[in-house]
Design a protein around this motif. Structure first.
Motif, short mmCIF file in Angstrom:
data_model
loop_
_atom_site.label_atom_id
_atom_site.label_comp_id
_atom_site.label_asym_id
_atom_site.label_seq_id
_atom_site.Cartn_x
_atom_site.Cartn_y
_atom_site.Cartn_z
N ALA A 35 0.39 -1.08 -34.45
CA ALA A 35 0.41 -2.43 -35.02
C ALA A 35 0.89 -3.48 -34.02
O ALA A 35 0.67 -4.68 -34.21
N VAL A 36 1.52 -3.04 -32.94
CA VAL A 36 2.00 -4.02 -31.95
C VAL A 36 0.86 -4.53 -31.06
O VAL A 36 0.98 -5.59 -30.44
N ALA A 156 9.47 2.27 -27.76
CA ALA A 156 9.94 2.15 -29.12
C ALA A 156 11.17 1.24 -29.14
O ALA A 156 11.99 1.27 -28.23
N THR A 157 11.32 0.45 -30.20
CA THR A 157 12.41 -0.53 -30.30
C THR A 157 13.76 0.09 -29.96
O THR A 157 14.58 -0.51 -29.26
N ASP A 180 8.46 -8.58 -34.03
CA ASP A 180 7.25 -8.08 -34.68
C ASP A 180 6.25 -7.50 -33.68
O ASP A 180 5.21 -6.98 -34.08
N ALA A 181 6.59 -7.55 -32.39
CA ALA A 181 5.76 -6.92 -31.37
C ALA A 181 6.38 -5.61 -30.90
O ALA A 181 6.04 -5.10 -29.82
N CYS A 182 7.30 -5.06 -31.72
CA CYS A 182 7.97 -3.79 -31.43
C CYS A 182 7.94 -2.91 -32.68
O CYS A 182 7.90 -3.41 -33.80
N ARG A 183 8.00 -1.61 -32.50
CA ARG A 183 8.21 -0.67 -33.60
C ARG A 183 9.15 0.41 -33.10
O ARG A 183 9.13 0.76 -31.91
#
Ligand code: VGL
Ligand code: ZN
Length: 213
Positions: A35-36, A156-157, A180-183
């Motif tokens: 999603a990023v 990963a965040t 929102d550009a990290c998971r």
């Protein structure tokens, strides 16, 4: 909505480990990791400078559970440089899992930092290996290019984004995580701990919508 932040010549976007193995279906798939990709593609044109990192391990890497008989992924062992979380084999040099996500825009990147390349030591941060003393050269690159502020996104965040942000701040750069550009992986509370550590280190958090386009 007017943008709060317009990146300039001294700002850089650091895109951390947006690789197949960290996306759903990969060896170490981060939930919603893919999603990023559209978010990062959308914000890249607003940056004068983009650097990508790539987790890039040799087979038999120290961080792989398969290298430690009797141990399973996500257990912790004591390495010479401190505790090491064991992972499934991932991002093996030259394999499809180590490639960037096929939809990630990579043409704009000025440099690709490969990390975790030495068998005996892991590297979460884009700046230092996990002994916290062996440099990758990224800080020197940023200083020579007169970069003062690093915007960080990717996967990963709670691991590579987290340690890259801490090292950026410690090295004297302004560090900004684009949330929102990290998971994250979120192993035993690692996400909350990472967010707290970053905030304590003076790392700023923004949403991608705050960036000018
Ligand atoms: C990462 C675990 C192992 C990351 C890399 O990119 O966050 N996490 N290797
Ligand atoms: Zn790794």
């Amino acid at each position: 909505m007017a943008a709060d932040i317009i990146p300039g010549e001294r700002d850089l976007l650091l895109v951390v480990d947006v690789q197949n193995d960290f996306c759903p279906g990969g060896a170490l798939g981060v939930p919603e990791g893919d999603a990023v990709v559209p978010v990062i593609n959308r914000i890249q044109p607003g940056f004068a400078h983009v650097v990508l990192t790539q987790d890039w391990h040799p087979p038999g890497h120290q961080s792989f559970a398969s290298t430690h008989p009797g141990h399973a992924p996500f257990e912790t062992v004591e390495a010479a440089y401190g505790p090491q979380t064991l992972w499934p084999d991932h991002c093996v040099q030259g394999t499809p899992g180590a490639a960037f996500h096929p939809d990630l825009e990579t043409t704009k990147a000025e440099m690709i930092v490969r990390k975790g390349t030495r068998a005996e030591i892991d590297s979460y941060s884009a700046f230092y290996e996990n002994d916290h003393t062996t440099a990758t050269g990224l800080a020197g690159y940023l200083r020579e290019r007169d970069v003062t502020r690093v915007f960080i996104c990717g996967l990963a965040t709670d691991y590579c984004v987290h340690f890259s942000a801490l090292d950026a701040a410690r090295a004297g750069f302004e560090a900004v995580v684009i949330e929102d550009a990290c998971r994250g992986i979120d192993l035993e509370g690692s996400l909350a701990a990472a967010n707290q550590a970053m905030a304590e280190a003076g790392v700023a958090f923004i949403a991608s919508a705050a960036l000018g386009d």
